[in-house]
Enzyme design. Sequence first.
Site, mmCIF file in Angstrom:
data_model
loop_
_atom_site.group_PDB
_atom_site.id
_atom_site.type_symbol
_atom_site.label_atom_id
_atom_site.label_comp_id
_atom_site.label_asym_id
_atom_site.label_seq_id
_atom_site.Cartn_x
_atom_site.Cartn_y
_atom_site.Cartn_z
ATOM 1 N N ASN A 39 63.368 75.207 -5.423
ATOM 2 C CA ASN A 39 63.241 76.454 -4.667
ATOM 3 C C ASN A 39 62.072 76.345 -3.701
ATOM 4 O OD1 ASN A 39 63.207 79.058 -3.783
ATOM 5 N ND2 ASN A 39 62.643 79.981 -5.732
ATOM 6 N N CYS A 40 62.374 76.386 -2.404
ATOM 7 C CA CYS A 40 61.313 76.220 -1.397
ATOM 8 C C CYS A 40 61.102 77.494 -0.604
ATOM 9 C CB CYS A 40 61.662 75.107 -0.435
ATOM 10 S SG CYS A 40 62.391 73.669 -1.188
ATOM 11 N N VAL A 41 61.651 78.623 -1.040
ATOM 12 C CA VAL A 41 61.551 79.848 -0.255
ATOM 13 C C VAL A 41 60.830 80.920 -1.072
ATOM 14 C CG1 VAL A 41 62.870 81.585 0.999
ATOM 15 C CG2 VAL A 41 63.683 79.246 0.921
ATOM 16 N N MET A 54 67.724 75.323 -0.862
ATOM 17 C CA MET A 54 66.315 75.693 -0.959
ATOM 18 C C MET A 54 66.074 76.899 -1.861
ATOM 19 S SD MET A 54 65.281 75.067 3.007
ATOM 20 C CE MET A 54 63.576 75.507 2.790
#
Lengths: 426, 349, 117
Positions: free
Chosen positions: A241-243, A209
Amino acid sequence: MKLELGYIDIQDIQFSEESKIANGVLYVNKDEIQKIVLGQEHIRSVEIDIARPGESVRITPVKDVIEPRVKVEGPGGIFPGVISKVGTVGSGKTHVLRGSAVVTTGQIVGFQEGIIDMAGPGADYTPFSKLNNLVLKMEPEEGLAQHEHEHALRMAGLKVATYLGELARNVQPDETQEFETYSIPEGMEKLKGLPRVAYVLMLQSQGLMHDTYVYGVDAKRSLPTIINPTEIMDGAILSGNCVSACDKNTTYHHLNNPVVMDLFDKHGKEINFVGVIITNENVYLADKERSSDWTAKLAEWLGLDGVIISQEGFGNPDTDLIMNCKKIESKNIPTVIITDEYAGRDGSSQSLADADALATAVVTGGNANELITLPKLDKVIGDVSYVERIAGGFNGNLKEDGSIVVELQAITGATNEMGFNRLSAR
Amino acid sequence: MAQLRIVQYINQFFAQIGGEEMAHIKPELREGIVGPGLAFNQAFGDEAEIVAAVICGDSYFNENLETAKKEIVEMVKSQSPDLFIAGPAFNAGRYGVACGSICDAVKKELGIPALTGMYVENPGVDMFKESVYIVSTKNSAAGMRDAVKKMAPLALKLGRNEKIGASAQEGYIPNGIRVNFFEKERGSKRAVDMLLKKMAGKDFVTEFPMPDFDRVKPNPAVKNISKAKIALVTSGGIVPKGNPDHIESSSASKYGRYDIEGVMDLTADTYETAHGGYDPVYANEDADRVLPVDVMREFEKEGKIGSLFHYFYTTVGNGTAVKSAKKYAEEIAAELKKANIDAVILTST
Amino acid sequence: MQIVTNNPLVREKLQDHYAVDYAEGSFGELLVRVRDKAHLGYRLLSHPLSGSVKPNETPYKSVLISDGPGALDVESLTIIENSILTADKFPVKYPQMSAKMRADFQLIDYTLLQSAL
């Protein structure tokens, strides 16, 4: 390398029998979209929705935002190395469905983040409130491992965007724009006397992530390298990128990289925009040293007179940013860095996790800790019950009247470190 | 909305009482408008009115800090204003310190919002920018019009308890609190414009000044300390009894150089401190506690050091502008070099 | 190389292959433990604020440090001190966290660490 972008302005998205673009409206056949998404391994179900600017809609938790594009002339295809075969892109012609995006949502891990409000005060802070969004809410198979889940959501989003982009292949653009960069000797000749400027684009690259892909390569496994800005416009760089919703770079940000666009604006007039140096933001400190050594080396080797450095994410990338800045400045090449701040809710804490006196020119995307109250909106796509748990939320922040109090860091793209927004702080 | 009531603090000069020769006058309350109040009242229109002025001499205020503050706070309280304005003080150091201290006191003790204005190099800025809103002004009273133009709108906002925006929008000197706002251009455009200026060697303003890194690289160690000629320099204000050169207790405008040839020990009868920023009792009892002449003499006798330089240099660090301190240091360093000093011991408070 | 961690998943997965210095404790306590080691002359090998998950949002952190202590490494000390200052800005959110969420945070920390191994 020369690329022509043909913009097709999308004023609205509507569901329809047939997928097509007509008179500025993107018509979408829901069944076809569903077929694409469910065709992706590991996805069990999908809900497809539309969110338009000004509608009382909240989308959360957002994973990625992707602008549909299609390559109509020139080598390679859109999203090379991931959707299309590996092959150098960035020349010829590309059509863009301007004003639209595919937004993916889903719960990969228990903590989630990323809010897009299409109306109200929150809408001012996210650029995606101004787009017509096709939203995919996807559920995975039972018991799917997190990294496979992340991969499935990412691929489904890219496939849907590719499908929509394809609809624009034979549509007459509303506006076209040309972008051309030169080889080193050509640039020296044609733009003699203009300062040579490059852009150091830092990519988040730390693990699940937290990853970015360049022509399909995980950025953490590559040394810094040089890429043409027009390659980025064809989807050579993709977000996994999920953060850190507020300061992660979505795929939309990469495709529309604002530093690239604004440097092109001065290219051939006030500067010679030589190209883009991409570098990573790894966990290992020796990697940080090596990568920043490398960017400085490339900057010197390209004979640059100035560099803009943009960052992605929070905390340890401050160290990469400062290393890049310090080492390039030490080669007597002036830099401007773009970052954002975590100065605490009251704005009184030290903003960055690292600093150096050589960083004399800083542009800031604002304080991500500042609180904002988001009123209740009529419709939620996704699940608002996650909001307490998202980064920037906190216990009890969901009020009885349905409004939520969050830090700006919960809002997708709010303090973007490519300088995508007007938000700043002093 | 009701008209805001404002009390303004000004010094003897702006009250047109006189210059330095009248700096000793005690605080005085005058109802109505005095001096710069006129320009402010015009800028406020119907929205606010300066109802009274408190006038005080700069010397009186700085020499009688606690009593002066108490007297002035009482005078302000008697008018029950919605807002307090001090100055603007431009580049006048003692006036600036007075404006800062009294704003701070009015805010803390009366809970009334307060505002002042100063030139960025005024020593009052460093002392009070974090506790009081200080509007950035030009460096002389010729900048009054400009100062009023910037201070009046911020004063109204403060008086009405409205949300105060970022320093760049409101015109106050950055106070360490970061506030978000929307710029005219997006960040990438601002970055490109900033780079063009930086490459061309033109002035540009960073949006985030790095924390102050005025660090000095340590010199290499003294090779042979037993042969070294060592000087003492202090910002702790140690002076011969009676303070012969009248070094000020704060915002010092000078430094002193005093001969200690043959002086083996600083005693209560011979030396004292001029410093107004710490409890002077222990320094006055034994000034060696700040300027260790006694120990240096012992070391000299034991051969631990070569010799102690026969002059020491002293100033007061209390509120002294960094710029002045730098100037003193440059002059002192030049003399020390000329005297072939090998090492210096710097003491503070 | 050794791993200083408060993440049980890291201990479980890596203790047979690496030197793992595990102790229960908060995010903040873990950073302080790393700082104490930096003062003893251990060098930091990975960044203590790895990942974009905010400190105190996640309870877990694993940091790589050098095997034996050497001369004091000022760079390491600066990084860990700045990291502690940064972490202190974020309110602690995990006391009443579900087991599922804890497991997710453990996994994220583990993969961040893995990327440096």
